[in-house]
Design a protein around this motif. Structure first.
Motif, short mmCIF file in Angstrom:
data_model
loop_
_atom_site.label_atom_id
_atom_site.label_comp_id
_atom_site.label_asym_id
_atom_site.label_seq_id
_atom_site.Cartn_x
_atom_site.Cartn_y
_atom_site.Cartn_z
N GLU A 65 0.79 -1.16 -0.06
CA GLU A 65 -0.01 0.02 0.10
C GLU A 65 0.74 1.31 -0.01
O GLU A 65 0.33 2.39 0.32
CB GLU A 65 -0.78 -0.01 1.23
N PHE A 66 2.00 1.09 -0.27
CA PHE A 66 3.08 2.34 -0.40
C PHE A 66 3.15 3.13 -1.65
O PHE A 66 4.03 2.84 -2.58
CB PHE A 66 4.41 1.61 0.08
N ALA A 67 2.06 4.08 -1.47
CA ALA A 67 2.05 4.89 -2.88
C ALA A 67 3.34 5.34 -3.15
O ALA A 67 3.57 5.55 -4.38
CB ALA A 67 0.76 5.82 -2.58
N GLU A 68 4.00 6.13 -2.53
CA GLU A 68 5.23 6.81 -2.64
C GLU A 68 6.18 5.84 -3.38
O GLU A 68 7.02 6.33 -4.07
CB GLU A 68 5.90 7.42 -1.37
N ALA A 69 6.37 4.51 -2.70
CA ALA A 69 7.27 3.72 -3.61
C ALA A 69 6.91 3.50 -4.81
O ALA A 69 7.69 3.27 -5.64
CB ALA A 69 7.38 2.27 -2.81
N TYR A 70 5.55 3.22 -4.87
CA TYR A 70 5.12 3.21 -6.60
C TYR A 70 5.56 4.44 -7.33
O TYR A 70 5.86 4.09 -8.50
CB TYR A 70 3.69 2.90 -6.83
N ASN A 71 5.17 5.57 -6.65
CA ASN A 71 5.58 6.84 -7.52
C ASN A 71 7.00 6.82 -7.77
O ASN A 71 7.43 7.05 -9.22
CB ASN A 71 5.07 8.00 -6.77
N ASN A 72 7.98 6.56 -7.09
CA ASN A 72 9.57 6.49 -6.96
C ASN A 72 9.90 5.42 -8.02
O ASN A 72 10.85 5.70 -8.83
CB ASN A 72 10.35 6.38 -5.74
N LEU A 73 9.25 4.36 -7.94
CA LEU A 73 9.50 2.99 -9.06
C LEU A 73 9.24 3.68 -10.35
O LEU A 73 10.14 3.43 -11.15
CB LEU A 73 8.53 1.86 -8.75
N GLY A 74 8.14 4.38 -10.39
CA GLY A 74 7.77 4.90 -11.73
C GLY A 74 8.88 5.89 -12.11
O GLY A 74 9.15 5.93 -13.41
N SER A 75 9.46 6.62 -11.50
CA SER A 75 10.50 7.68 -11.65
C SER A 75 11.76 7.02 -12.05
O SER A 75 12.42 7.50 -13.01
CB SER A 75 10.68 8.76 -10.50
N ALA A 76 12.07 6.05 -11.39
CA ALA A 76 13.22 4.99 -11.80
C ALA A 76 12.91 4.41 -13.09
O ALA A 76 13.92 4.54 -14.13
CB ALA A 76 13.55 4.11 -10.63
N LEU A 77 11.99 3.83 -13.51
CA LEU A 77 11.57 3.38 -14.61
C LEU A 77 11.64 4.53 -15.75
O LEU A 77 12.03 4.09 -16.94
CB LEU A 77 10.30 2.71 -14.52
N ARG A 78 11.21 5.59 -15.54
CA ARG A 78 11.21 6.57 -16.49
C ARG A 78 12.56 7.01 -16.78
O ARG A 78 13.08 7.22 -18.08
CB ARG A 78 10.35 7.90 -15.68
#
Length: 180
Positions: A65-78
């Motif tokens: 449920e860690f929304a910030e980790a999903y966002n940060n994962l998205g940024s690393a993938l970006r």
């Protein structure tokens, strides 16, 4: 204590020491999702996207449920130009935290990079609806509008970004290009 020290080290720009601090936290408490997330942030700044991605995935494994980790994962993938996977993770962050302005702004940027301009504009508009002072959204919106030939609207977006952040060099640069 090591997690806070890692955060403080990141603030002063000592990312290698911050990473070491987070590793100490994880050694003491391997289930501390925030330490993996914070370590991912430091790794991402150093350009180590693969390790950052692994850290974020571990944080999510511990706390789905860690929304910030999903966002940060998205940024690393970006950062690795894995745009579709990046967008998927921003969507997961928003599903968990519907008013997550950074995730909308980041997703707008990823859609822009994917040349999906209408979706970029929609996400930027959503970010601005949540936070009318969200500078990045005006900048990304300006880029998308310029790319679809809406120069007057792009100029307005860059001017709004600059008004909010007077030292926004990239916005000044793109404003100059739009005005040519």
């Amino acid at each position: 204590a090591y997690n806070n020290m890692g955060n403080a080290l990141q603030v002063i720009g000592d990312f290698e020491e911050a990473i070491d601090s987070y590793k100490q936290v994880i050694k003491i408490n391997p289930e501390f999702a925030e330490a993996y997330n914070n370590m991912g942030n430091a790794l991402q700044v150093t350009g180590d996207f693969e390790e950052a991605i692994d850290s974020y995935k571990q944080a999510i494994k511990i706390n789905p449920e860690f929304a910030e980790a999903y966002n940060n994962l998205g940024s690393a993938l970006r950062g690795k130009l894995e745009l579709n996977e990046s967008i998927d993770n921003y969507k997961k962050a928003i599903k968990l935290k519907p008013y997550y302005v950074d995730a909308y702004g980041n997703m707008g940027d990823a859609f822009h990079a994917s040349e999906r301009y209408e979706e970029a504009l929609e996400n930027c508009q959503q970010a601005i609806k949540i936070d009318p002072n969200y500078t990045q959204a005006y900048y990304t919106m300006g880029n998308a509008l310029m790319d679809i030939g809406e120069l007057e609207k792009s100029i307005d977006s860059y001017k709004k970004a600059i008004k909010l952040k007077p030292d926004y060099a990239e916005a000044y640069n793109n404003l100059g290009i739009a005005l040519q």
